[in-house]
Write a protein that holds these residues in place. Structure first.
Motif, PDB file in Angstrom:
ATOM      1  N   LEU A   1      83.222  91.281  21.787  1.00 37.74           N
ATOM      2  CA  LEU A   1      84.547  90.700  21.567  1.00 37.74           C
ATOM      3  C   LEU A   1      85.168  90.278  22.885  1.00 37.74           C
ATOM      4  O   LEU A   1      84.817  90.797  23.958  1.00 37.74           O
TER       5      LEU A   1
ATOM      6  N   GLN B   1      90.261  86.459  20.733  1.00 30.20           N
ATOM      7  CA  GLN B   1      89.144  85.688  20.176  1.00 30.20           C
ATOM      8  C   GLN B   1      89.568  84.232  19.986  1.00 30.20           C
ATOM      9  O   GLN B   1      88.815  83.296  20.274  1.00 30.20           O
ATOM     10  N   CYS B   2      90.788  84.042  19.483  1.00 28.10           N
ATOM     11  CA  CYS B   2      91.290  82.682  19.214  1.00 28.10           C
ATOM     12  C   CYS B   2      91.543  81.921  20.507  1.00 28.10           C
ATOM     13  O   CYS B   2      91.237  80.721  20.614  1.00 28.10           O
TER      14      CYS B   2
ATOM     15  N   ILE C   1      88.330  80.602  21.870  1.00 25.64           N
ATOM     16  CA  ILE C   1      87.877  79.424  21.124  1.00 25.64           C
ATOM     17  C   ILE C   1      88.661  78.187  21.534  1.00 25.64           C
ATOM     18  O   ILE C   1      88.097  77.097  21.714  1.00 25.64           O
TER      19      ILE C   1
ATOM     20  N   ALA D   1      82.117  75.749  21.009  1.00 26.62           N
ATOM     21  CA  ALA D   1      82.560  77.133  20.832  1.00 26.62           C
ATOM     22  C   ALA D   1      82.229  77.931  22.091  1.00 26.62           C
ATOM     23  O   ALA D   1      81.351  77.539  22.872  1.00 26.62           O
TER      24      ALA D   1
ATOM     25  N   LEU E   1      78.767  83.912  22.351  1.00 27.59           N
ATOM     26  CA  LEU E   1      78.236  84.333  21.055  1.00 27.59           C
ATOM     27  C   LEU E   1      77.950  83.096  20.213  1.00 27.59           C
ATOM     28  O   LEU E   1      78.609  82.057  20.377  1.00 27.59           O
TER      29      LEU E   1
ATOM     30  N   GLN F   1      78.700  83.370  14.248  1.00 25.11           N
ATOM     31  CA  GLN F   1      79.080  84.779  14.312  1.00 25.11           C
ATOM     32  C   GLN F   1      80.576  84.930  14.558  1.00 25.11           C
ATOM     33  O   GLN F   1      81.240  85.784  13.953  1.00 25.11           O
ATOM     34  N   GLN F   2      81.126  84.087  15.440  1.00 22.00           N
ATOM     35  CA  GLN F   2      82.564  84.128  15.699  1.00 22.00           C
ATOM     36  C   GLN F   2      83.343  83.694  14.465  1.00 22.00           C
ATOM     37  O   GLN F   2      84.382  84.282  14.123  1.00 22.00           O
TER      38      GLN F   2
ATOM     39  N   ARG G   1      83.330  86.414  11.673  1.00 24.86           N
ATOM     40  CA  ARG G   1      84.156  87.565  12.018  1.00 24.86           C
ATOM     41  C   ARG G   1      85.638  87.247  11.767  1.00 24.86           C
ATOM     42  O   ARG G   1      86.359  88.056  11.171  1.00 24.86           O
TER      43      ARG G   1
END
Length: 573
Positions: A249, A263-264, A267, A277, A281, A285-286, A289
């Motif tokens: 993460l 996470q956002c 991105i 992306a 990862l 997968q991102q 999740r």
């Protein structure tokens, strides 16, 4: 009968006056606060019995005093250790920082008479108020006049008899009628905004002391292009810095715990600078999740807790969950998909529910918080339309109708200024509310010219826009509204000048291999969390730089354009 000398020279009252006099002073202050709810005093203040204190609002900071003969009306706030000496006049909307000393017989007039209709006697015509802002550590000599709309920068000196009609840069010593630059109290190298012709910055062109001056658009475009090239080259490194191999993460910055927002932000940054992306990862997968974090029953995305485990959903009353509508919704769009479940914030809300909720939002005390919730409503409506979810009849109209009918025609915004932070809550709340509704749906705001007036006035508040005090939230919250309303052409030269100054300052905040901190760096702020580079600061400042560049006419040189939460175009429907 001899008049008590402390009435005219109160600076050592609390050290030398007897107990009886001190008790009487406390009683005087209590009587004023009881009589006027908008009056407050800090510790060891002094108010002369021979002063006329007729303010609607008055907030006197610690160890500040009002001497005999002073005449005060309107709304006044001071910081600590300020002096309002004998026969000083302060009227209208005046905000004063810390350690400001005002000489005798000075007039600071935060309002003005209009004269637009010669058929009406002037004293019968309406008043206007832009307000006066005075920074910290300012020395104001005797018989100075400061007119409405002026901002006086930190550490400046206004010489005796000066008539100040235009903004005074930080560190300047000015004098004369009209006041002009005499020399610099703080070395000019520390304030490179110094005007070369020895005149002052125009009052209608806000500035942030310490900003770098670029002499032409070509210079600014070249600087923007160089920044963008650096940012793209270092994008993978700054994302690596915030990626935890252990959890898989992102964290905002090393040492922090993972969050949904991180996470956002990762991105968004990767999309802007790498057009892909985050490479740490696989994209699928991102994507899975983020979709998996949405609660199937409510559509809310709860925060992460200990061990990166998701907390139980608290619904949309949780401010983080309200923001996750935006950041997760747009991050999923950048990854080519959307939420898996309906967002009940709007799919289960009737028109009446929305109207009641809008009325109950804290517009007068926390306009930013109110705008935060409206942003979630608007974005949830947009995402619901994309998903094809049914929204109750009238819900969308209730949201936009409330905003249209409650916008203040004098400010163009929702809510009101307050004594503590001036226009900050009002402007920041407008950005959030308008972003999620009018901007996102491609609709015009009700009073665009009044919005511009309010934002430009706020941008002159040195508490938030001088060097070392800017943060991403406050700068974005003026850049976006100015961009949103720029099509009107109103005050366009001032907007361009402000955008160029703020842009130059923003470009200096980049930290190689790390990105941006949320707050502008300064030597005395080193080591603070808010100035340490991280994903949130980087994502926000990258968007800010695009908006400021576009307002300054150089955005083509960036080579990127926000496509996510800060996209300039209306969202697709």
């Amino acid at each position: 009968m001899m008049i008590d000398r402390f009435q005219y020279s109160p600076w050592d009252f609390w050290a030398k006056a007897d107990a009886t006099a001190q008790a009487q002073q406390i009683a005087t202050q209590r009587a004023l606060t009881a009589e006027r709810p908008g009056v407050t005093f800090g510790g060891e203040c002094f108010v002369s019995d021979l002063a006329s204190v007729d303010n609607d609002e008055l907030a006197l900071g610690d160890r500040s005093y009002i001497a005999a003969g002073a005449y005060l009306t309107g709304s006044l706030s001071t910081g600590r250790d300020c002096s309002i000496n004998a026969y000083t006049v302060l009227r209208g909307d005046v905000r004063i920082g810390d350690a400001v000393r005002i000489g005798a017989h000075t007039s600071i007039l935060g309002f003005n008479h209009t004269m637009s209709d010669p058929g009406i006697e002037m004293f019968r015509q309406p008043l206007t108020t832009e307000g006066i802002r005075i920074g910290n550590d300012v020395w104001i000599g005797s018989h100075v006049v400061i007119l409405d709309g002026v901002t006086v920068g930190d550490q400046s000196v206004l010489a005796a008899g000066a008539v100040v009609t235009k903004d005074v840069p930080a560190g300047a010593i000015v004098g004369g009628n009209p006041a002009k630059l005499i020399r610099w109290r703080v070395p000019q190298a520390d304030h490179p905004l110094a005007p070369s012709d020895q005149s002052l910055a125009r009052a209608d062109q806000p500035h942030a002391p310490g900003d770098v001056v670029v002499t032409s658009n070509n210079d600014l475009a070249a600087r923007v292009a160089a920044f963008a090239e650096t940012a793209r080259a270092q994008a993978v490194a700054l994302l690596d810095r915030s990626f935890s191999e252990e959890t898989g993460l992102f964290v905002d910055r090393p040492g922090n715990s993972p969050t949904v927002r991180a996470q956002c932000d990762a991105i968004e940054i990767a999309d802007l600078l790498l057009d892909t992306a985050p490479p740490q990862l696989p994209a699928d997968q991102q994507l899975e999740r983020l979709r998996g974090w949405q609660d199937a029953a409510t559509g809310a995305v709860a925060s992460l807790g200990a061990g990166s485990m998701q907390l139980a959903s608290a619904g949309f009353d949780d401010p983080d969950a309200a923001y996750h509508v935006l950041c997760v919704g747009y991050a999923l769009q950048l990854l080519g998909t959307g939420f898996a479940h309906p967002i009940t914030l709007v799919t289960a809300a009737s028109a009446t529910d929305i109207a009641v909720a809008m009325n109950e939002l804290p517009w007068t005390t926390n306009a930013w918080g109110a705008g935060h919730q409206v942003d979630a409503y608007g974005t949830a409506l947009h995402l619901s339309r994309l998903r094809g979810d049914e929204v109750p009849t009238g819900t969308t109209e209730a949201l936009f109708g409330w905003l249209l009918t409650h916008a203040d025609p004098t400010t163009g915004m929702w809510g009101s200024p307050n004594r503590e932070d001036g226009l900050l809550q009002l402007v920041n709340g407008f950005y959030r509310a308008s972003r999620g509704t009018f901007a996102q749906f491609g609709l015009p705001v009700p009073y665009p010219e009044r919005v511009i007036d309010t934002v430009l006035q706020h941008a002159r508040d040195e508490r938030f826009f001088s060097a070392g005090r800017q943060n991403a939230c406050n700068v974005l919250d003026i850049a976006h509204p100015l961009w949103l309303t720029a099509g009107s052409g109103y005050r366009s030269e001032e907007i361009t000048a402000l955008a160029s100054r703020l842009l130059n300052a923003a470009l200096d905040h980049w930290s190689d291999g790390e990105g941006f901190g949320f707050r502008a760096p300064a030597p005395h702020l080193a080591g603070l969390d808010e100035t340490t580079p991280g994903l949130q600061g980087t994502e926000m400042w990258l968007a800010i730089i695009w908006y400021l560049s576009d307002l300054a006419g150089v955005s083509d040189a960036l080579g990127y354009r926000p496509r996510g939460i800060h996209r300039p175009e209306p969202a697709p429907h």
